[in-house]
Motif scaffolding. Structure first.
Motif: not given
Length: 295
Positions: A215, A217, A262-263, A265, A274, A276, A293
């Motif tokens: 993953r 971020l 993908t996230l 911030y 946080f 998406q 999230v």
């Protein structure tokens, strides 16, 4: 706590795990943004249709803080808040009151001492991202992060004079300089953390992509100031150095934030830092929205 309530308050301590990497939002304070002035491409009609983004005084709520990245016992901080200071609201400004000062207490609550931070990676050289990096530790006259390198994109540091128009003084830049280490686009600055150039808000504005456990971020700094811009990347902030360029990067960024691995911030994203970019479920052509999230 409802989603709408979270949009109207600053964020508290929040953590996520990406494989072997832990990321924690470290609050420092908050800023009030005047919606029409901060996002001049908007209208009164826009905000009448989206009252969920506005607090009881009619402002957008912006969190201020840093992102603690921990891996294999090591610690990186992305951005350094506003520092132990506050500024009152002034008529005509695109922002209202700004307050900082809580970062060190919250860093301690997250289990870290300032001397354990090996580097402070700065997205850009604006006041609300530099505070604890340039400001001496209260009562000591010494830097807070005594053992840390201050990581700044070469494109940002070489054009640092441009940020003086936004309140970053020569004195502040001089205080940073002994600890500054510049880096190139795409460089890995910490295990699993790479620099992603996103110029527009400032000439050398940089996001950081944190990858671990399949993953990633994206800590995108001030490429986006409010979750409402996820649906409208064409809305540039009044403080953007190059509004057209920043809008182009926002469109690309939203597409990246919509990927399933993908996230994002958003340091200023109220209490939804946080999340998406999700596609609206009720029809085509409506673009994306910010879906918070928590894990």
């Amino acid at each position: 706590m409802s989603h709408d309530e979270r949009l109207r308050r600053p964020a508290g301590l929040r953590s996520l795990h990406l494989g072997e990497t832990k990321v924690t939002y470290i609050p420092d304070g908050a800023v009030q943004l005047v919606p029409r002035r901060w996002l001049p491409g908007t209208t009164d009609k826009v905000w009448a249709a989206h009252p969920e983004y506005l607090d009881t005084t009619g402002h957008l709520v912006g969190s201020i803080g840093g992102l603690l990245v921990e891996r294999d016992g090591r610690a990186l901080l992305i951005d350094a808040g506003f520092g132990p200071q506050s500024l009152p609201a002034e008529p005509g400004n695109p922002h209202g009151a700004i307050q900082g000062g809580a970062l060190l207490d919250n860093l301690a609550a997250a289990g870290r001492r300032p001397e354990e931070i090996e580097a402070v990676a700065i997205t850009h050289l604006h006041l609300d991202h530099l505070g604890w990096a340039w400001h001496p530790a209260p009562g000591t006259g010494r830097p807070v992060f005594t053992g840390a390198a201050y990581l700044v994109a070469e494109a940002e540091w070489s054009q640092r004079h441009l940020t003086e128009a936004h309140g970053t003084s020569k004195e502040m830049l001089s205080a940073l300089e002994p600890q500054v280490r510049t880096f190139a686009a795409g460089e890995e600055i910490f295990p699993g953390v790479r620099a992603l150039p996103t110029p527009g808000h400032t000439a050398g504005h940089t996001a950081y992509v944190i990858s671990s456990g399949g993953r990633r971020l994206i800590a995108f700094g001030d490429a986006l100031h409010s979750p409402i811009q996820v649906a409208h990347p064409e809305w540039s902030a009044v403080s953007d150095h190059d509004a057209e360029q920043s809008a182009g990067f926002r469109r690309d960024l939203v597409a990246e934030l919509a990927r399933p691995d993908t996230l994002g911030y958003g340091v200023h994203f109220a209490d939804v830092v946080f999340g998406q970019a999700a596609v609206h479920p009720d029809g085509e052509g409506r673009g994306h929205f910010w879906r918070p999230v928590s894990a």
